[in-house]
Design an enzyme around this catalytic site. Structure first.
Site, PDB file in Angstrom:
ATOM      1  N   CYS A 190       0.811  -1.227   0.000  1.00  0.00           N
ATOM      2  CA  CYS A 190       0.000   0.000   0.000  1.00  0.00           C
ATOM      3  C   CYS A 190       0.838   1.268   0.000  1.00  0.00           C
ATOM      4  CB  CYS A 190      -0.963  -0.015   1.176  1.00  0.00           C
ATOM      5  SG  CYS A 190      -2.017  -1.470   1.122  1.00  0.00           S
ATOM      6  N   HIS A 247      -2.094   8.301   6.356  1.00  0.00           N
ATOM      7  CA  HIS A 247      -2.447   7.033   5.706  1.00  0.00           C
ATOM      8  C   HIS A 247      -3.833   6.603   6.207  1.00  0.00           C
ATOM      9  CE1 HIS A 247      -1.751   3.362   3.531  1.00  0.00           C
ATOM     10  NE2 HIS A 247      -1.866   2.616   4.610  1.00  0.00           N
ATOM     11  N   GLU A 249       0.159   4.767  13.531  1.00  0.00           N
ATOM     12  CA  GLU A 249       0.478   6.008  12.814  1.00  0.00           C
ATOM     13  C   GLU A 249       0.500   7.198  13.770  1.00  0.00           C
ATOM     14  OE1 GLU A 249      -1.926   6.706   9.335  1.00  0.00           O
ATOM     15  OE2 GLU A 249      -0.635   8.343   8.673  1.00  0.00           O
ATOM     16  N   LYS A 308      -9.142   8.547   3.064  1.00  0.00           N
ATOM     17  CA  LYS A 308      -9.615   7.222   2.595  1.00  0.00           C
ATOM     18  C   LYS A 308     -11.132   7.040   2.675  1.00  0.00           C
ATOM     19  CE  LYS A 308      -5.357   4.721   2.543  1.00  0.00           C
ATOM     20  NZ  LYS A 308      -4.417   5.823   2.827  1.00  0.00           N
ATOM     21  N   HIS A 314      -9.794   2.591   0.278  1.00  0.00           N
ATOM     22  CA  HIS A 314      -8.343   2.407   0.257  1.00  0.00           C
ATOM     23  C   HIS A 314      -7.951   1.949  -1.153  1.00  0.00           C
ATOM     24  CE1 HIS A 314      -4.331   1.461   1.112  1.00  0.00           C
ATOM     25  NE2 HIS A 314      -4.441   0.833   2.276  1.00  0.00           N
ATOM     26  N   PHE A 365       1.796  -3.522   3.792  1.00  0.00           N
ATOM     27  CA  PHE A 365       2.145  -4.868   4.232  1.00  0.00           C
ATOM     28  C   PHE A 365       3.658  -5.065   4.152  1.00  0.00           C
ATOM     29  CE2 PHE A 365      -1.942  -7.463   3.078  1.00  0.00           C
ATOM     30  CZ  PHE A 365      -2.584  -6.864   4.145  1.00  0.00           C
TER      31      PHE A 365
END
Lengths: 405, 356
Positions: free
Chosen positions: A163, A296, A307, A328, A333, A392
């Site tokens: 991502c 994010h 985060e 998002k 996403h 990931f």
């Protein structure tokens, strides 16, 4: 000597629509574009909600003179790429070429096409019928097709950082121009909606049946979307010489790896913080110069608390004051496209002096004690924005953008 | 800014075997290929997370460990971990898990599908296993592409030049699977072509010459230049644009007598075409064709990694090129060009020289 790097073209396709104007007005008006997914059967999954791009947009990029099959992801990338080149006044005529590298990030490439072929194999259908799909199944094929159609002649580079792929690609372009290795780089990220990804994120229990609520105490996961974001990254002097419109400047980029777990972020957020710190250090600015953070913010419990820790670790007390929002909930996403579209959202925010709302936020979470933008978008003078992406495998990326002056 | 870059470690394994001795046997046509599924990875790596991973991750992590061991860089201390990066090229990524996961969606209930299969099917899973398993915290990424390893090499050099990292592990990995044979038979220009795939991984450790000298590392080869061109032509065909000329121009290099060219090609006819493309005056140079359709197989990023490693080892020792005709085996060539012309119009060229 390191060069100054600016953005001179932008192209974006998400469920909000295609183009900067439609995107900007949706962000300002807090108008999300999440709805039922129609491109595949969602009946066995937790939710049917997502950010799908309209058929009319996908069909707008069918090139009748090209006979080959284009994957859904290629169409998204193609549209964004064409719009960005057009915006930068670099789009060539038929038969002409633009010599520039194309650097793109993706998570799953042309998975829809690969799936079609494999499904035919499994169901013992005539695979020859589906063989044409394989011409656009691999991740390196989409930018190739785009380069072929738009006449881009140069190295194409595909990066996969899950991502964080889109932001990584723009970061790679930034470093290349900054070092004087290229004067213009076409960079961005893309991913199409697929039942493979939808099922996968469902299997991992990362998808919510509720709304996506980044940083909310009751957040329960993400919703998926699709799209592409492409920017023209250009050396300042080159841009000025050709009188290009300068949308913004990239001044710092940082990237790191958690070395922690294949899917879970490191809860201590040390390496995520290091990516943010490196971006700010490379920019040569103080953390207090950051006017807004486009986070994010996936809406999953683990990402948002991690985060917050990363931002607080680098910004200290200022982390509680700097406005933060995740975009998002507007689009879902976008996986490999997320970082790239969020760079464009950040530029739009600076151009409009308007911070998008952190949508669907109701209940404060002590673990996410940030200054979240709620109750509508917020007008504020913005000179510098930080945007972050995490993926990931512990991929972390951060970028500092500045209003061009 | 650093200008000189060197290779200080290599590690590789594939379905032809493990390590340098097996590699030489394989090059001489003496090795017996085994399935990658038969390799006992537990004998080489002790990383619990990778035991349940796709074969590509097992191969890549093992090759990465071998390369870093060879470079004398293991274990990696926490202080140095941010200064080491990892970039892995691949064409097909985690094919076993992608196929297994998709099969479970098509033939079974998606709710019962294994989450592990999905998370490990993402193309960057292998490099994530490398960074997690070996403690690499610097820049890490995956480069999907037909010249992904050469691109990884180029990116690694740029990152060191930028000062982002001091050392970069670069490599490639791909695995063989029945699906590939069926798929490539379906989409290549010659459907009757028998696609012989093989799998494995090869990794190299790159760093600046000054960094290598400072830590007294063994130097296999110097990297004199890397060039990549993508010609927008046709996805399943090669294209006659030579990255060699770009490399020669960019690095200000002139061809010398006895330069060796190690070229990956599709078949003999194609090889001749490539030779003409890369070497208009080829009679002055050695030209070795690594034929994909027979001995080297369609190994994709694994084959590309082995091709590069063969070049790196080839300038260091005569052993590796001795099985190829027309090569003076009394001493290794001083310079080897690694050339590739591949699908999607991606052509690359890298030059390695002996570093005394």
């Amino acid at each position: 000597m390191k060069k100054r790097v600016v953005i001179t073209g932008m192209g974006i396709v998400t469920s909000l629509g295609a183009g900067i104007d439609i995107t900007a007005s949706a962000l300002r008006a807090s108008r999300a574009a999440i709805g039922p997914i129609t491109s595949f059967d969602t009946s066995k999954h937790k939710t049917n909600q997502g950010g799908e791009v309209g058929v009319e947009i996908l069909e707008s990029v069918i090139y009748k003179d090209k006979q080959f099959h284009l994957d859904r992801a290629t169409k998204l990338l193609l549209r964004a790429c064409k719009d960005a080149l057009n915006d930068a006044r670099l789009l060539t005529q038929q038969g002409e070429y633009i010599k520039a590298p194309l650097v793109v990030g993706t998570t799953l490439g042309g998975i829809c096409s690969g799936q079609n072929f494999h499904r035919a194999m499994l169901l013992k259908e005539d695979t020859q019928k589906y063989a044409r799909f394989l011409g656009d199944a691999l991740a390196c094929h989409q930018p190739f097709h785009v380069a072929s159609i738009l006449g881009i002649l140069g190295e194409t580079i595909v990066l996969n950082n899950a991502c964080a792929s889109g932001l990584s690609a723009i970061g790679c372009a930034f470093e290349r121009v900054r070092l004087g290795k290229s004067t213009v780089v076409i960079a961005g990220g893309y991913d199409g909606m697929s039942d493979f990804a939808h099922a996968g994120f469902n299997t991992l229990q990362l998808v919510t049946s509720d709304k996506c609520r980044p940083f909310d105490k009751n957040r329960s996961g993400l919703l998926l979307g699709e799209g592409a974001g492409v920017v023209i990254v250009e050396e300042l002097e080159h841009a000025m010489k050709r009188n290009a419109t300068i949308h913004g400047e990239i001044i710092g980029f940082g990237q790191s790896s958690d070395a922690y777990h294949i899917t879970k972020p490191d809860p201590e957020a040390q390496e995520a913080a290091s990516a943010i710190r490196n971006a700010i250090e490379e920019a040569g600015v103080t953390p207090e110069s950051i006017d807004y953070i486009n986070a994010h913010g996936t809406g999953t419990p683990s990402n948002d608390s991690m985060e917050t820790k990363a931002i607080s670790n680098v910004l200290g007390e200022y982390a509680k004051r700097v406005p933060v929002s995740s975009t998002k909930p507007f689009t879902g996403h976008l996986l490999g496209a997320a970082g790239a579209t969020e760079v464009i959202f950040s530029i739009i925010s600076m151009q409009q002096n308007n911070i998008p709302e952190n949508l669907n936020y109701i209940t404060p979470d002590p673990e996410c004690d940030l200054n979240l933008v709620t109750g509508g978008s917020r007008d504020q003078e913005l000179k510098m924005v930080l945007t972050t992406s995490f993926g990931f495998g512990g991929s972390n990326a951060a970028m500092v953008l500045r209003k061009f002056a | 800014m650093e200008k000189d870059f060197v290779i200080t470690g290599v590690g590789f394994l594939g379905n032809w075997g493990v390590g340098k001795k097996d590699f030489i046997r394989f090059l001489r046509g003496e090795g017996v290929p085994v399935s990658i599924e038969e390799v006992d990875f537990d004998a080489y790596i002790d990383v619990p997370s990778v035991r349940r991973a796709d074969y590509i991750s097992c191969c890549a992590l093992t090759a990465a460990k071998f390369a870093l061991e060879d470079a004398g860089m293991l274990p990696i201390s926490k202080e140095k971990s941010n200064r080491i990066g990892a970039i892995l090229g691949t064409v097909h990524g985690a094919l076993y898990y992608t196929i297994e996961y998709h099969a479970s969606l098509v033939l079974g209930d998606p709710k019962l599908a294994s989450p592990l299969l999905f998370s490990d099917s993402v193309a960057n899973a292998a490099v994530s296993h490398i960074s997690t398993g070996l403690g690499i915290r610097g820049y890490s990424t995956t480069v999907p592409g037909y010249c992904g390893v050469t691109q990884a090499l180029k990116l690694g050099i740029e990152l060191i030049q930028q000062g982002v990292i001091d050392v970069c592990l670069v490599g490639g990995a791909d695995v063989n699977h029945d699906f590939l044979t069926k798929a490539y038979r379906g989409c290549l220009c010659s459907p009757e072509l028998i696609v012989n795939t093989f799998g494995g991984s090869g990794c190299l450790v790159i760093e600046s010459l000054s960094h290598a000298i400072k830590r007294k590392a063994k130097i296999y080869a110097k990297i004199d230049g890397v060039s990549i061109i993508t010609a927008s032509y046709a996805v399943a065909s090669c294209y006659n644009i030579s990255p060699l000329q770009d490399l020669l121009n960019e690095a200000n290099i002139e061809l010398r007598d006895n330069d060796c060219f190690l070229n990956m090609s599709f078949d003999d006819e194609d090889s001749l075409c490539r030779r003409d493309l890369f070497l208009p005056k080829f009679s002055r140079h050695h030209f070795i064709s690594l034929d994909c359709s027979s001995s080297f197989g369609y190994g994709f990023a694994a084959a590309e990694a082995f091709q590069i490693i063969l070049g790196v080892l080839g300038v260091d020792s005569e052993e590796y090129l001795s099985s190829f005709k027309g090569i003076n085996t009394n001493k290794p060539p001083n310079r080897i060009f690694i050339t590739r012309t591949t699908l999607a119009g991606t052509n690359s060229c890298a030059l390695f020289s002996h570093c005394s």
